[in-house]
Write an enzyme that holds these catalytic residues in place. Structure first.
Site, mmCIF file in Angstrom:
data_model
loop_
_atom_site.group_PDB
_atom_site.id
_atom_site.type_symbol
_atom_site.label_atom_id
_atom_site.label_comp_id
_atom_site.label_asym_id
_atom_site.label_seq_id
_atom_site.Cartn_x
_atom_site.Cartn_y
_atom_site.Cartn_z
ATOM 1 N N HIS A 13 59.131 37.209 -2.922
ATOM 2 C CA HIS A 13 60.321 37.024 -3.613
ATOM 3 C C HIS A 13 60.744 38.387 -4.459
ATOM 4 O O HIS A 13 60.528 38.506 -5.282
ATOM 5 C CB HIS A 13 59.639 36.269 -4.911
ATOM 6 C CG HIS A 13 60.887 35.580 -5.643
ATOM 7 N ND1 HIS A 13 62.255 35.858 -5.758
ATOM 8 C CD2 HIS A 13 60.656 34.672 -6.748
ATOM 9 C CE1 HIS A 13 62.940 35.323 -6.633
ATOM 10 N NE2 HIS A 13 62.033 34.516 -7.427
ATOM 11 N N ARG B 26 66.552 30.422 -13.197
ATOM 12 C CA ARG B 26 66.636 31.741 -13.320
ATOM 13 C C ARG B 26 67.511 32.376 -11.901
ATOM 14 O O ARG B 26 68.329 33.253 -12.124
ATOM 15 C CB ARG B 26 65.697 32.495 -13.632
ATOM 16 C CG ARG B 26 65.342 32.751 -15.320
ATOM 17 C CD ARG B 26 63.781 32.550 -15.306
ATOM 18 N NE ARG B 26 63.192 31.412 -14.793
ATOM 19 C CZ ARG B 26 62.926 30.431 -15.690
ATOM 20 N NH1 ARG B 26 63.240 30.463 -16.821
ATOM 21 N NH2 ARG B 26 62.510 29.247 -15.220
ATOM 22 N N THR B 27 66.516 32.248 -10.947
ATOM 23 C CA THR B 27 67.209 33.317 -9.853
ATOM 24 C C THR B 27 68.550 32.560 -9.236
ATOM 25 O O THR B 27 69.365 33.294 -9.031
ATOM 26 C CB THR B 27 66.106 32.766 -8.600
ATOM 27 O OG1 THR B 27 64.908 33.306 -9.034
ATOM 28 C CG2 THR B 27 66.497 33.701 -7.364
ATOM 29 N N ARG C 10 66.803 30.383 -0.956
ATOM 30 C CA ARG C 10 65.432 30.243 -1.288
ATOM 31 C C ARG C 10 65.186 29.050 -0.396
ATOM 32 O O ARG C 10 65.967 27.867 -0.387
ATOM 33 C CB ARG C 10 65.487 29.826 -3.016
ATOM 34 C CG ARG C 10 63.947 29.118 -3.322
ATOM 35 C CD ARG C 10 63.881 28.775 -4.570
ATOM 36 N NE ARG C 10 63.567 30.198 -5.208
ATOM 37 C CZ ARG C 10 63.250 30.451 -6.509
ATOM 38 N NH1 ARG C 10 63.151 29.345 -7.311
ATOM 39 N NH2 ARG C 10 63.034 31.692 -6.945
ATOM 40 N N LYS D 89 70.221 16.521 7.486
ATOM 41 C CA LYS D 89 70.543 15.678 8.544
ATOM 42 C C LYS D 89 69.732 16.389 9.838
ATOM 43 O O LYS D 89 70.002 15.967 10.944
ATOM 44 C CB LYS D 89 71.991 15.706 8.911
ATOM 45 C CG LYS D 89 72.877 15.199 7.927
ATOM 46 C CD LYS D 89 74.354 15.408 8.367
ATOM 47 C CE LYS D 89 75.112 15.053 7.293
ATOM 48 N NZ LYS D 89 76.909 15.404 7.729
#
Ligand code: NCD
Length: 307
Positions: free
Chosen positions: A129, A51-52, A101, A80
């Site tokens: 959030h 969703r986000t 995120r 890396k």
């Protein structure tokens, strides 16, 4: 450069403005269809999301803009050993705004301090959030018509559930809000949220393990998933994962105008038998998230002088 790391980065007035913009977008989508023509949103997702990330992408497309990014850490130079700071500086050369995120608490803050474009925290570990909270707030506004005089039950994983922490922050600024914190002992709300938000602002709250006993007084029931990825061992997760399963039977004593929210993804916490109950709001919440992210992108790009 304004970034959004925490929901408290916005004043109550700014949240009202964002809601007003989202409501206007719902009524007049054409008015907004080209505001971001030629602009780019970078979605930097070091953790899974449906969703986000997709709602950010849909939001930018619906504003006329474009999207670039990655959806797992392994496909970026993080694999890396690149630092968040260097990634943020790099992406600032390609895009106009970042949604990020990351599994580490504070990651978006570090990115914002190093980027030369606005950064939106799309979830940082078990911390917060804020854009899920924007979706939650628009849902509450549309369902209840108000942010005050509400008894809000938060149920499930209150320890690791970042959406819960952000929602408590946001609602703490309205009047006559009461929280009922429903969780197993091991997944209680962190004491920093209790001290810094609830106690500091004299917000009444009770803690219980009993969802059914709490049900009759709730105006809003916010269910959450037990956050498997934040557990230190699988045994604890397996023991706690099905602590609360909302079934039609458990709603027997609920108010007729209860609003049931869930940030999703759902695992077992809400029986699909509830999905057609008029009180189930979690898929409306998904759609509201897209409108609020559109409003948010507009606000941040305007403030940055990009549009
Ligand atoms: C939430 C999250 O990522 O914290 N999901 C979402 O963004 N809607 C909730 C969760 O994963 O349980």
């Amino acid at each position: 450069m304004k970034s959004i790391i925490d929901i408290l980065d916005f004043t109550v007035e700014e949240l009202d403005e964002l809601i007003a913009t989202a409501l206007d977008i719902i009524d007049n989508p054409n008015k907004y269809a080209h505001i971001c023509d030629g602009k780019k949103l970078a979605t930097l997702f070091f953790e899974p999301s449906t969703r986000t990330r997709l709602s950010f992408e849909a939001a930018m497309y619906e504003l006329g803009g474009n999207v670039l990014g990655f959806s797992e850490a392994n496909s970026s130079s993080a694999a890396k050993g690149e630092s968040i700071a260097d990634t943020a500086k790099t992406v600032s050369c390609y895009a106009d705004i970042i949604a990020m995120r990351h599994p580490k608490e504070g990651a978006a803050f570090v990115a914002a301090n190093n980027a030369s474009i606005p950064v939106i925290n799309a979830g940082d570990g078990g911390h917060c959030h804020p854009t899920q909270t924007l979706a939650d707030l628009l849902t509450i506004r549309r369902e209840k018509g108000r942010f005050n005089n509400l008894t809000v039950g938060l149920c499930g994983d209150l320890k690791f559930g970042r959406t819960v922490h952000s929602l408590i922050n946001a609602l703490s600024r309205y009047s006559n809000i009461k929280f009922v914190l429903i969780s197993p002992e091991e997944l209680k709300l962190p004491s920093y949220v209790k001290k810094d938000i609830l106690q500091k602002n004299n917000i009444p709250y009770e803690q219980t393990t009993d969802l059914e006993a709490a049900m009759p007084k709730l105006d809003i029931l916010y269910m959450t998933r037990v956050q498997r990825e934040r557990f230190f061992n699988e045994e604890d997760y397996l023991r706690l994962k099905d602590s609360y399963i909302l079934t039609p039977d458990k709603l027997k004593n609920a108010k007729s105008d209860l609003s049931i929210l869930h940030p999703l993804p759902r695992v077992n916490e809400i029986s699909v038998a509830i999905d057609n109950d008029p009180r189930a709001c979690y898929f409306k919440q998904v759609l509201n998230g897209k409108y609020m992210r559109m409003a948010l992108i507009l606000k941040l790009l305007k403030e940055a002088g990009t549009i």
